[in-house]
Design a protein around this motif. Sequence first.
Motif, PDB file in Angstrom:
ATOM      1  N   MET A   1       0.992  -1.087  -0.093  1.00 53.27           N
ATOM      2  CA  MET A   1      -0.113   0.021   0.097  1.00 53.27           C
ATOM      3  C   MET A   1       0.829   1.078   0.064  1.00 53.27           C
ATOM      4  SD  MET A   1      -2.877  -1.486   2.529  1.00 53.27           S
ATOM      5  CE  MET A   1      -2.391  -3.229   2.136  1.00 53.27           C
ATOM      6  N   THR A  20       4.050   1.729   2.450  1.00 52.75           N
ATOM      7  CA  THR A  20       3.826   1.617   3.984  1.00 52.75           C
ATOM      8  C   THR A  20       4.977   1.055   4.935  1.00 52.75           C
ATOM      9  OG1 THR A  20       2.251  -0.035   3.949  1.00 52.75           O
ATOM     10  CG2 THR A  20       1.505   2.412   3.924  1.00 52.75           C
ATOM     11  N   ARG A  21       5.377  -0.023   4.134  1.00 54.91           N
ATOM     12  CA  ARG A  21       6.329  -0.675   5.007  1.00 54.91           C
ATOM     13  C   ARG A  21       7.815  -0.251   4.917  1.00 54.91           C
ATOM     14  NH1 ARG A  21       5.001  -6.477   1.989  1.00 54.91           N
ATOM     15  NH2 ARG A  21       4.808  -4.757   0.519  1.00 54.91           N
ATOM     16  N   THR A  23      10.987   1.836   5.942  1.00 57.56           N
ATOM     17  CA  THR A  23      11.437   2.830   6.955  1.00 57.56           C
ATOM     18  C   THR A  23      12.241   4.131   6.521  1.00 57.56           C
ATOM     19  OG1 THR A  23      13.675   1.639   6.856  1.00 57.56           O
ATOM     20  CG2 THR A  23      12.061   0.682   8.226  1.00 57.56           C
ATOM     21  N   CYS A  61      16.096   3.126  11.017  1.00 55.21           N
ATOM     22  CA  CYS A  61      15.771   1.722  10.501  1.00 55.21           C
ATOM     23  C   CYS A  61      14.606   1.409  11.494  1.00 55.21           C
ATOM     24  CB  CYS A  61      16.914   0.704  10.906  1.00 55.21           C
ATOM     25  SG  CYS A  61      17.391   0.362  12.798  1.00 55.21           S
ATOM     26  N   LEU A  62      14.189   1.956  12.618  1.00 54.28           N
ATOM     27  CA  LEU A  62      12.937   1.491  13.477  1.00 54.28           C
ATOM     28  C   LEU A  62      11.767   2.429  13.328  1.00 54.28           C
ATOM     29  CD1 LEU A  62      14.467  -0.260  16.580  1.00 54.28           C
ATOM     30  CD2 LEU A  62      13.639  -1.542  14.582  1.00 54.28           C
ATOM     31  N   ALA A  63      11.889   3.402  12.362  1.00 49.61           N
ATOM     32  CA  ALA A  63      10.928   4.229  12.435  1.00 49.61           C
ATOM     33  C   ALA A  63      10.325   4.428  10.726  1.00 49.61           C
ATOM     34  CB  ALA A  63      11.698   5.930  12.281  1.00 49.61           C
ATOM     35  N   LEU A  64       9.080   4.110  10.789  1.00 53.57           N
ATOM     36  CA  LEU A  64       8.367   3.899   9.497  1.00 53.57           C
ATOM     37  C   LEU A  64       8.341   5.315   8.688  1.00 53.57           C
ATOM     38  CD1 LEU A  64       5.400   1.366  10.343  1.00 53.57           C
ATOM     39  CD2 LEU A  64       7.620   0.944   8.971  1.00 53.57           C
ATOM     40  N   VAL A  66       5.987   6.453   6.904  1.00 55.15           N
ATOM     41  CA  VAL A  66       4.530   6.967   6.693  1.00 55.15           C
ATOM     42  C   VAL A  66       4.275   7.568   8.190  1.00 55.15           C
ATOM     43  CG1 VAL A  66       3.719   5.585   4.864  1.00 55.15           C
ATOM     44  CG2 VAL A  66       3.542   4.444   7.157  1.00 55.15           C
ATOM     45  N   ALA A  67       5.004   7.123   9.126  1.00 60.94           N
ATOM     46  CA  ALA A  67       4.662   7.678  10.651  1.00 60.94           C
ATOM     47  C   ALA A  67       5.322   9.003  10.603  1.00 60.94           C
ATOM     48  CB  ALA A  67       5.145   6.661  11.732  1.00 60.94           C
TER      49      ALA A  67
END
Lengths: 174, 339
Positions: A1, A20-21, A23, A61-64, A66-67
Motif C-alpha cells: 500500500m 507503507t512498510r 522505513t 531503521c525502526l521508524a516507518l 509513513v509515521a
Amino acid sequence: MDATITLTVDGRERTLTVDTRTTVLDALREHLDVTSPKKGCDHGQCGSCTVLLDGRRALPCLALAVAHDGADVTTADGLATDGELHPVARAFLDADAYQCGYCTPGQVCSAAAVLAEAGEGWPSAVTPDLDAERVTLDRSEIAERMSGNLCRCGAYANIVDAVASVAGTDGGAR
Amino acid sequence: MRPFTHLRPDTAGDAVATVAADPDAVFLAGGTNLVDHLKLGVATPGTLVDVTGLTSTAVEDLPDGGLRVGAGVRNSDLAGDPRVRRAYPALAAALLAGASGQLRNMATTGGNLLQRTRCAYFQDVTTPCNKRVPGQGCAARDGWTRYHAILGAAQDSAGLQHCVAAHPSDMAVPMLAFDAVVRLTGPDGDRAVPITEFYRLPGDDPSRDTVLRRGELITAVDLPPSPIAARSTYRKVRDRASYAFALVSVAAAVAVEDGTVTDARVAFGGVAHGPWRATRAEDVLRGAPATDDTYRAAADAELADAAPLDTDVGGNAFKVPLLRGTLTSTLRTLVEGAA
Ligand SMILES: Cc1cc2nc3c(=O)[nH]c(=O)nc-3n(C[C@H](O)[C@H](O)[C@H](O)COP(=O)(O)OP(=O)(O)OC[C@H]3O[C@@H](n4cnc5c(N)ncnc54)[C@H](O)[C@@H]3O)c2cc1C
Ligand code: SF4
Ligand code: FES
Ligand code: FES
C-alpha cells in the motif's frame, strides 16, 4: 500500500511515494539517494543509521516513513554548513576516530546529540548525582552516552577523544 | 513483511474504536519494538493505528503530590524530568539504564510498558513458542535461558512450564516498586489498573502479557506521592556495561531510623514474566536491623520459590546468587549513602 509523504532532508524538502512498510532509513537510502546514514543491523542494535529526527538523535531503521510524514531529518552530511565540516566531524578526523568509517556518520550524529543533551543537563546512567543541574562529559560519561553506536573496528578510544575535544574536556586518563 | 495500512486517527477515541473493531489492527507508538517485530514476522497486523500525538506528552503534577506521566512521553524526556530525578530517582536511573540515547528518544511510556519479551525463540518464528503461537510448545525449555525467568512460571500437570520468558522493561520495575497506576481508555470506557495487577503470570496462557483488553489504550501512568521513593535507586546487571538487557535488576527504596529499617520497597527485573514485586523481601526488611544479614535474609525469603532452568546450554541457576548479591549490595549502598 503506497503513501505519499514529505521529508525535509538536510534542509531540502523531498516528496516521495513509498510502500507503507518502508522505513525512514530505506526511504533515505533507496528512494532519495541519501546514503550518509548506514544500514548495519536494521534492528536498532548498532546505531550506524543514527540521524537527527526533528532535532533529536534517533534510529531511522525502526521508524516507518509513513509515521514520520513532515519530519525534519539531518544526516551527518547535513551537519556541515557552507562546506565547513561540523566541529564533531572535524574532531573525528583530527583524533583518527575511525578505521573503515562505516559507523562514522552515525557516530558523528550521535556525538552532536550527546553534546546537546549534556547541554540540557540530561543525566546518564553513570552520572553520580541524578539531580545535578550540570554534567561534565568525562570519559565514562562519553562512553555511556555513545554506547548506542557500535564500532566493529573498535575505534572507541579515539571516538571518546574526539567527543571530549569538542566537549572541551580532556576526557581524563584512558 | 505483510502489507499493512497506516492510519492516523484524529482522536484517542477513534483509535480505540478502530482497534476494538478490527482484530487485525494494532496501535503504533515509537515503533522501536513493533517495527522490529514487523520485520521479524513476529507481528503481522493488517492495520497500524498510529497513536503518536493522541496521548499526552506531558508530565503533570497531581494535586496529591504525585505525577501523571502521559503515555506519549518519551523515555528520554521522562528520565530528564527534574521532578522524576528528585522524587523518584530509581525511575530516572532505570530509564537511563535502558536501551540507548537514540532509542530512548523514540520509545514512549505506553510502548515501554507493553514491549514484549526478548526471548530469542519468541523472536525467531522458525522455533516453537507458546507465547507467539499458543499450544506450539516452548523452545526455551531446552534452550538458551540466560535472559529467562526464575520466578513465577507455573508448571502444568506434567511438570512442564508453558513459558519461562522474562519481561525486558527496566522502567516498569521502579514503577512497580512505587505502586504506579496505569490509566486506560477502551471501548467500554476508562479504567485505572494498579501496575501490581497489570502484568500477568504466564499460567497456561502466555500469549497475554498483561490484563489489557482488546482496543484498550494506555493514556497515562500515575506515580503516587511516595516520600520513600526520594531515597531509591536502580541497579542493573548485564553482560556488557551498557546497551544490553538486564540479567537481573533491582529497584529499591528504604527508610532507616537508628539502624533499623522502618520501611522498604523492592522490585526485581529480568527474572519473571513481568516486573516482580518482592513483597516477601519487604516484609523481612521492615523492622529489622539495617545489616547485610538482613538484606541476605530478605533476598532468600523472596528467592525461596525460585525455579531456575537447567538446560544443556547453560540454564539460568546463576541468577539466584546473582540476584541475592545484587539486592544485598544495592540495599547496603542505599543505606550507606543515606547515613
Ligand atoms: C536494541 C534495543 C535495545 C533495547 N534495550 C532495552 C533495555 O535495555 N531496557 C528496556 O527496558 N528496553 C529496551 N529496549 C526496548 C524499548 O524500551 C522498547 O522497544 C520501547 O520502550 C517500546 O516503546 P515504543 O513507543 O517504541 O513502542 P512500540 O514499538 O510502538 O509499541 C510496542 C507495543 O506497545 C503497544 N502500544 C504502544 N503504545 C500503546 C498505548 N499507548 N496503549 C496501548 N498499546 C500501546 C503497541 O501496539 C506494541 O504492541 C530496547 C530496544 C531495542 C531495539
Ligand atoms: S519462554 Fe515463552 S516466549 Fe520464550 S519460547 Fe518459551 S513460550 Fe515462547
Ligand atoms: S541499522 Fe539502525 S541501529 Fe543498526
Ligand atoms: S570505523 Fe569501522 S565500524 Fe567503526
